[in-house]
Scaffold this active site. Structure first.
Site, short mmCIF file in Angstrom:
data_model
loop_
_atom_site.label_atom_id
_atom_site.label_comp_id
_atom_site.label_asym_id
_atom_site.label_seq_id
_atom_site.Cartn_x
_atom_site.Cartn_y
_atom_site.Cartn_z
N GLU A 12 7.12 -6.72 -2.35
CA GLU A 12 6.85 -7.33 -1.07
C GLU A 12 8.36 -8.10 0.29
O GLU A 12 8.48 -9.02 0.76
CB GLU A 12 6.12 -9.82 -1.21
CG GLU A 12 5.30 -9.78 -1.68
CD GLU A 12 4.05 -8.48 -0.89
OE1 GLU A 12 4.35 -8.69 0.06
OE2 GLU A 12 2.90 -7.59 -1.27
N LYS A 15 8.31 -2.38 1.89
CA LYS A 15 8.35 -1.20 2.25
C LYS A 15 7.38 -0.01 2.59
O LYS A 15 7.19 0.97 3.15
CB LYS A 15 8.04 -0.57 0.38
CG LYS A 15 9.50 -1.06 -0.22
CD LYS A 15 8.84 0.04 -1.60
CE LYS A 15 7.53 -1.18 -2.98
NZ LYS A 15 7.66 -2.23 -2.99
N VAL A 17 6.00 -1.03 5.50
CA VAL A 17 6.38 -0.94 7.14
C VAL A 17 6.72 0.32 7.21
O VAL A 17 6.52 0.80 7.72
CB VAL A 17 6.82 -2.40 7.26
CG1 VAL A 17 6.59 -2.24 8.53
CG2 VAL A 17 5.46 -3.59 7.46
N LYS A 37 0.52 7.00 -2.41
CA LYS A 37 0.29 6.07 -3.39
C LYS A 37 -0.21 6.42 -4.50
O LYS A 37 -1.14 6.74 -4.88
CB LYS A 37 -0.12 4.84 -2.34
CG LYS A 37 0.07 3.62 -3.35
CD LYS A 37 1.55 3.05 -2.36
CE LYS A 37 1.39 2.11 -3.13
NZ LYS A 37 2.52 0.83 -3.08
N GLU A 109 5.58 6.16 -1.52
CA GLU A 109 5.30 4.78 -1.98
C GLU A 109 5.64 4.18 -3.04
O GLU A 109 4.29 4.65 -2.99
CB GLU A 109 4.64 4.20 -0.58
CG GLU A 109 5.32 2.61 -0.89
CD GLU A 109 4.65 2.13 0.31
OE1 GLU A 109 4.32 0.39 0.22
OE2 GLU A 109 3.74 1.91 1.37
N SER A 176 13.02 -6.05 7.04
CA SER A 176 11.98 -7.06 7.78
C SER A 176 13.48 -8.33 8.05
O SER A 176 14.04 -8.98 7.52
CB SER A 176 11.26 -7.93 6.59
OG SER A 176 10.78 -8.89 8.30
#
Length: 250
Positions: A12, A15, A17, A37, A109, A176
């Site tokens: 969280e 990754k 984004v 993924k 990812e 972020s």
């Protein structure tokens, strides 16, 4: 670019984004993009997963998911608990190699961090990256890290684990960046390159995933460095947010 692996120092932290931002810039440059993924956890069948979020933000691209487990756990644990087969490093590498045959950029990812276990044999996401490199794929790794206190240790451990396996760390992206960064966040901009021995490659503003389309593309362009297709200047960004030293006492 070949294959760009997006890992993180935890969960969280942005990754998906970051993956979407890189994909958006590559698509805008006319590249054929795929996102892989290997193991999607915490999502029920029929629900949108991380690859779908990347497509929502970035635009049309090839989406691949090798396994989906409903509980939000490490892939190995999640697979065992639901009785489904795990995903091993060779399967991940083979899928990345196949996608690379007809795409200019393959984004892979991971789930959680670099050493999250994917199967009962103890194989981790790092082993999957090693397998991709052993397949002859041109692999680079980007580590996504949070902005604030505690990120330096986890970022340094991630970089050390990659070096130990002979894998390149292209750089770090802050997943972020807060609108009102605290002292630790501001200091970390200069300290992250020092502890990872790799450059700062971007800082995506918090909550930027709330939008998509051309607005998100514009954010991606200013928030990621030229190495990732954008115009982000790490020196200027770091200087702008630098925390002044306290005045000497006496």
């Amino acid at each position: 670019m070949g294959v760009l692996v997006v890992t993180g120092t935890g969960t969280e932290i942005g990754k998906t984004v970051v993956t979407a931002a890189v994909a958006a810039l590559a698509l805008d440059a006319g590249r054929r993009v795929a996102v892989l993924k290997p193991a999607q956890t915490g999502v029920e069948p029929g629900e949108p997963g991380d690859v779908d979020e990347v497509a929502r933000l970035a635009g049309p691209l090839t989406r691949r998911e090798l396994a989906r487990y409903p509980e939000p756990l490490a892939p190995d644990t999640a697979a065992r608990r639901c009785g489904m087969p795990p995903v091993g490093p060779q399967q991940i590498a083979a899928e990345a190699a196949q996608l690379a045959e007809d795409h200019d950029l393959v984004l892979v990812e991971g789930a959680g961090g670099l050493l999250v276990r994917y199967d009962e044999a103890g194989h981790t996401f790092a082993d999957a990256i090693r397998a991709m490199a052993d397949h002859g794929l041109p692999v680079d790794v980007v580590a996504v890290a949070p902005a604030g206190l505690g990120t330096l240790n986890s970022a340094a451990l991630t970089a050390e684990a990659l070096r130990h396996r002979g894998l390149p760390l292209l750089g770090t992206v802050v997943g972020s960046w807060p609108a009102h960064p605290d002292l630790a966040s501001r200091c970390n901009l200069a300290d992250l390159p020092a502890v990872t021995a790799a450059p700062l490659l971007g800082a995506l503003p918090e909550r930027c995933a709330a939008i998509g389309g051309s607005a998100f593309l514009g954010i991606a362009r200013t928030a990621l460095s030229p190495r990732l297709g954008g115009s982000f200047d790490p020196a200027a960004f770091t200087s702008r947010h630098a925390a002044p030293l306290p005045a000497p006492v006496g």
